[in-house]
Each structure stands twice: as C-alpha cells, then as structure tokens.
Design an enzyme around this catalytic site. Structure first.
Site, PDB file in Angstrom:
ATOM      1  N   TRP A  10       0.829  -1.218   0.000  1.00 40.76           N
ATOM      2  CA  TRP A  10       0.000   0.000   0.000  1.00 40.76           C
ATOM      3  C   TRP A  10       0.858   1.261   0.000  1.00 40.76           C
ATOM      4  O   TRP A  10       0.344   2.365  -0.103  1.00 40.76           O
ATOM      5  CB  TRP A  10      -0.933  -0.009   1.208  1.00 40.76           C
ATOM      6  CG  TRP A  10      -1.974  -1.112   1.162  1.00 40.76           C
ATOM      7  CD1 TRP A  10      -2.122  -2.056   0.177  1.00 40.76           C
ATOM      8  CD2 TRP A  10      -2.995  -1.381   2.133  1.00 40.76           C
ATOM      9  NE1 TRP A  10      -3.173  -2.892   0.478  1.00 40.76           N
ATOM     10  CE2 TRP A  10      -3.737  -2.500   1.678  1.00 40.76           C
ATOM     11  CE3 TRP A  10      -3.359  -0.793   3.349  1.00 40.76           C
ATOM     12  CZ2 TRP A  10      -4.813  -3.027   2.388  1.00 40.76           C
ATOM     13  CZ3 TRP A  10      -4.436  -1.318   4.059  1.00 40.76           C
ATOM     14  CH2 TRP A  10      -5.159  -2.423   3.571  1.00 40.76           C
ATOM     15  N   LYS A  11       2.157   1.118   0.179  1.00 40.34           N
ATOM     16  CA  LYS A  11       3.082   2.264   0.192  1.00 40.34           C
ATOM     17  C   LYS A  11       2.597   3.318   1.198  1.00 40.34           C
ATOM     18  O   LYS A  11       2.023   2.961   2.225  1.00 40.34           O
ATOM     19  CB  LYS A  11       3.239   2.823  -1.225  1.00 40.34           C
ATOM     20  CG  LYS A  11       3.607   1.717  -2.223  1.00 40.34           C
ATOM     21  CD  LYS A  11       4.067   2.218  -3.556  1.00 40.34           C
ATOM     22  CE  LYS A  11       4.411   1.025  -4.444  1.00 40.34           C
ATOM     23  NZ  LYS A  11       4.983   1.382  -5.722  1.00 40.34           N
ATOM     24  N   HIS A  95      12.714  -2.646  -1.225  1.00 39.07           N
ATOM     25  CA  HIS A  95      11.884  -2.141  -2.332  1.00 39.07           C
ATOM     26  C   HIS A  95      12.664  -1.064  -3.086  1.00 39.07           C
ATOM     27  O   HIS A  95      13.419  -0.300  -2.474  1.00 39.07           O
ATOM     28  CB  HIS A  95      10.568  -1.577  -1.781  1.00 39.07           C
ATOM     29  CG  HIS A  95       9.603  -1.259  -2.880  1.00 39.07           C
ATOM     30  ND1 HIS A  95       9.678  -0.093  -3.595  1.00 39.07           N
ATOM     31  CD2 HIS A  95       8.585  -1.969  -3.407  1.00 39.07           C
ATOM     32  CE1 HIS A  95       8.729  -0.095  -4.524  1.00 39.07           C
ATOM     33  NE2 HIS A  95       8.055  -1.223  -4.429  1.00 39.07           N
ATOM     34  N   GLU A  97      11.883   1.732  -4.150  1.00 36.56           N
ATOM     35  CA  GLU A  97      11.687   3.104  -3.652  1.00 36.56           C
ATOM     36  C   GLU A  97      12.544   3.344  -2.407  1.00 36.56           C
ATOM     37  O   GLU A  97      13.020   4.458  -2.177  1.00 36.56           O
ATOM     38  CB  GLU A  97      10.196   3.338  -3.370  1.00 36.56           C
ATOM     39  CG  GLU A  97       9.424   3.511  -4.672  1.00 36.56           C
ATOM     40  CD  GLU A  97       7.976   3.062  -4.627  1.00 36.56           C
ATOM     41  OE1 GLU A  97       7.416   2.905  -3.526  1.00 36.56           O
ATOM     42  OE2 GLU A  97       7.415   2.848  -5.724  1.00 36.56           O
ATOM     43  N   GLU A 167      11.050  -6.792  -9.572  1.00 30.46           N
ATOM     44  CA  GLU A 167      10.299  -5.587  -9.928  1.00 30.46           C
ATOM     45  C   GLU A 167      11.179  -4.670 -10.770  1.00 30.46           C
ATOM     46  O   GLU A 167      11.982  -3.898 -10.219  1.00 30.46           O
ATOM     47  CB  GLU A 167       9.884  -4.844  -8.664  1.00 30.46           C
ATOM     48  CG  GLU A 167       8.998  -5.636  -7.735  1.00 30.46           C
ATOM     49  CD  GLU A 167       8.151  -4.725  -6.857  1.00 30.46           C
ATOM     50  OE1 GLU A 167       6.927  -4.864  -6.893  1.00 30.46           O
ATOM     51  OE2 GLU A 167       8.698  -3.857  -6.172  1.00 30.46           O
ATOM     52  N   SER A 213       3.186  -2.561 -12.123  1.00 35.18           N
ATOM     53  CA  SER A 213       1.957  -2.318 -12.888  1.00 35.18           C
ATOM     54  C   SER A 213       1.154  -3.585 -13.180  1.00 35.18           C
ATOM     55  O   SER A 213       0.590  -3.740 -14.256  1.00 35.18           O
ATOM     56  CB  SER A 213       2.267  -1.570 -14.188  1.00 35.18           C
ATOM     57  OG  SER A 213       2.851  -0.308 -13.893  1.00 35.18           O
ATOM     58  N   GLY A 234       1.203  -2.788  -6.243  1.00 31.03           N
ATOM     59  CA  GLY A 234       1.129  -1.457  -5.650  1.00 31.03           C
ATOM     60  C   GLY A 234      -0.244  -0.838  -5.901  1.00 31.03           C
ATOM     61  O   GLY A 234      -1.222  -1.135  -5.211  1.00 31.03           O
ATOM     62  N   GLY A 235      -0.316   0.003  -6.920  1.00 32.53           N
ATOM     63  CA  GLY A 235      -1.537   0.766  -7.210  1.00 32.53           C
ATOM     64  C   GLY A 235      -2.820  -0.057  -7.188  1.00 32.53           C
ATOM     65  O   GLY A 235      -3.822   0.345  -6.572  1.00 32.53           O
TER      66      GLY A 235
HETATM   67  P1  PGA Z   1       2.740  -0.821  -8.927  1.00 34.40           P
HETATM   68  O1  PGA Z   1       3.817  -1.007  -7.742  1.00 34.40           O
HETATM   69  O2  PGA Z   1       1.901  -2.080  -8.944  1.00 34.40           O
HETATM   70  O3  PGA Z   1       1.959   0.402  -8.567  1.00 34.40           O
HETATM   71  O4  PGA Z   1       3.521  -0.678 -10.185  1.00 34.40           O
HETATM   72  C1  PGA Z   1       4.425  -2.235  -7.475  1.00 34.40           C
HETATM   73  C2  PGA Z   1       5.402  -2.103  -6.332  1.00 34.40           C
HETATM   74  O5  PGA Z   1       6.058  -1.051  -6.211  1.00 34.40           O
HETATM   75  O6  PGA Z   1       5.554  -3.024  -5.497  1.00 34.40           O
END
Ligand code: PGA
Length: 251
Positions: A10-11, A95, A97, A167, A213, A234-235
C-alpha cells in the site's frame, strides 16, 4: 509445487481508518482463499488496526520495511520484534523506492534479512533493474549482484523461506508492464543464480513474485508463466476488488 503469493504494497497510502476499511474489503473478497498466500502491507501506523481485521482469515499482514537492530537510538525506525507484536507475518525488504529515495543498498538489505529471518518474519526481498540498466543490457548483472549481495551469509534453509520479488524499476507505477516473456526470462535467471549460490533444489523452491503495474487485466498472463509465483501489487492493491481479481488470477 510452489504456492503462489500475492501481496499488496500500500506504500504511503491509507490512514488507519481507510486502511481498516480496505482490509475489510480484502478479507470479504478473498479472506477464505487457501491456494494462494494473500498478504497486505499497510503503513506502520495502520498495522495494528489492520491486524484486528485480518485475524481469523487467511490474509497475512506485512510491513513495508524494518531496521536491522532490535532496539536503540534509531529515530524513525521500527524493529522486527515491534512488527511481530503488531501482528505482522511478513516484511518487504529492499523495495526499489527504499533503494532510490532512502539509500538502501544490497548490504543494508542483507542486514535486514539477517534480522528478519531469526525473528520469524517472512521476508519479501525486492530486486530489479532501472530503465537505463535494461537499455544498456546489464539487467542480468544487476539482478545477480542484488541477489548475491542480499543473500550473503544466509543459509540454504533460510534462503528457501525468502520470497523474492522481481520488480523492474521502469515498470513500477508507470503503467508499463514487462512482457510476460521478459519477466519469465529474468525469473528463470534468478533461479539459476540461486542454484549457483545454493542448489538447484533451492533455486526451484524459492517463490519469485513479479511486481510492476500488475492489473486485473494482465495478471492472468503474467501468473501463467512457469517461473512467476504471484505478484507484489502497488496501485491495484488500493481497491479491494482489483486486488481480489489479481489474487484470483493466481489461483
Ligand atoms: P505498482 O507497484 O503495482 O503500482 O507498479 C508495485 C510495487 O512497487 O511493489
């Protein structure tokens, strides 16, 4: 056979109240699924509240990072033991990020892994190349370095408990998905690397998710590849119905 695992990252989204509501939606939709490990990873601030929601269902709870020390003067950080008492079963490590914005390296991912495993948290370790690295043809070198550095000093027994998430950085949150063939090739390569580090058996046993994605309309094809064991989402994990549809694609 490897059991697929679909995790929602969920970030930095969902305050406690929104997190609780989203977790309820996930439990209602897929809280009885046994054939896929389903995990949700809310922000730290919502972990305890979400733990109350997933309790008694088959949905697991994960955190998005942790520190390698067990306590002390590390302002802003959270230790493995704290996550366990919040009800966590899993923790995402490394991750992209965190690597990009918060200075994580293979070495610090490795330290975290060495703290998570003995604590009894199931780690989800992320690896993946940037667009520039893919374009310059070094994807395999990058991924090999990340896996080798991340697993340094980890025993074979422990290695088989780790979930890897491949990823590609250029596919995260961009709407660009790696094609199933591109992804499958990297997943097979990661198994080769694990085979060299440990044994073929361990290379075949480790679960490797794809992330970047993933949506309900591309999940089927991705999860249909022989070496892809589910996804890190993620999203599309921020809506219970789209996350549930992705979980079902892994069944
Ligand atoms: P995303 O993110 O599905 O929004 O591309 C995936 C993730 O960062 O784990």
């Amino acid at each position: 056979m490897r059991k697929p695992i679909v995790a929602g990252n969920w970030k930095m989204n969902q305050d406690s109240e929104a997190a609780e509501a989203l977790a309820r939606g996930v439990v209602e939709a897929v809280g009885g699924v046994e054939a896929v490990d389903v995990v949700i990873c809310p922000p730290f601030t919502a972990l305890e509240r979400v733990a109350g929601v997933v309790e008694g269902s088959s949905v697991g709870l994960g955190a998005q990072t942790m520190h390698w020390e067990s306590e002390g003067a590390f302002t802003g950080e959270v230790a493995a033991g704290m996550l366990l008492t919040c009800g966590c079963d899993y923790v995402i490590l490394g991750h992209s990020e965190r690597r990009q914005h918060f200075g994580e390296t293979d070495e610090t991912v490795n330290r975290r892994l060495k703290a998570a495993l003995p604590a009894g948290l199931a780690p989800i370790v992320c690896v993946g190349e940037t667009l520039e690295q893919r374009q310059s043809g070094v994807t395999e070198d990058v991924v090999r370095t990340q896996v080798t550095g991340g697993f340094d000093g980890i025993s074979g027994d422990d290695a088989s408990k780790v979930v890897l998430a491949y990823e590609p950085v250029w596919a995260i949150g961009t709407g660009e998905t790696a094609t199933p063939e591109q992804t499958e090739a990297v997943h097979a390569f990661i198994r080769e690397v694990l085979g060299q580090l440990y044994s073929d058996e361990i290379g075949q046993a480790v679960r490797i998710q794809y992330g970047g994605s993933v949506k309900p309309d591309n999940a089927d094809e991705l999860f249909g590849q022989a070496n892809i064991d589910g996804g890190l989402i993620g999203g599309a994990s921020l809506k219970a119905d789209s996350f549930a549809a992705i979980v079902r694609a892994a069944l």
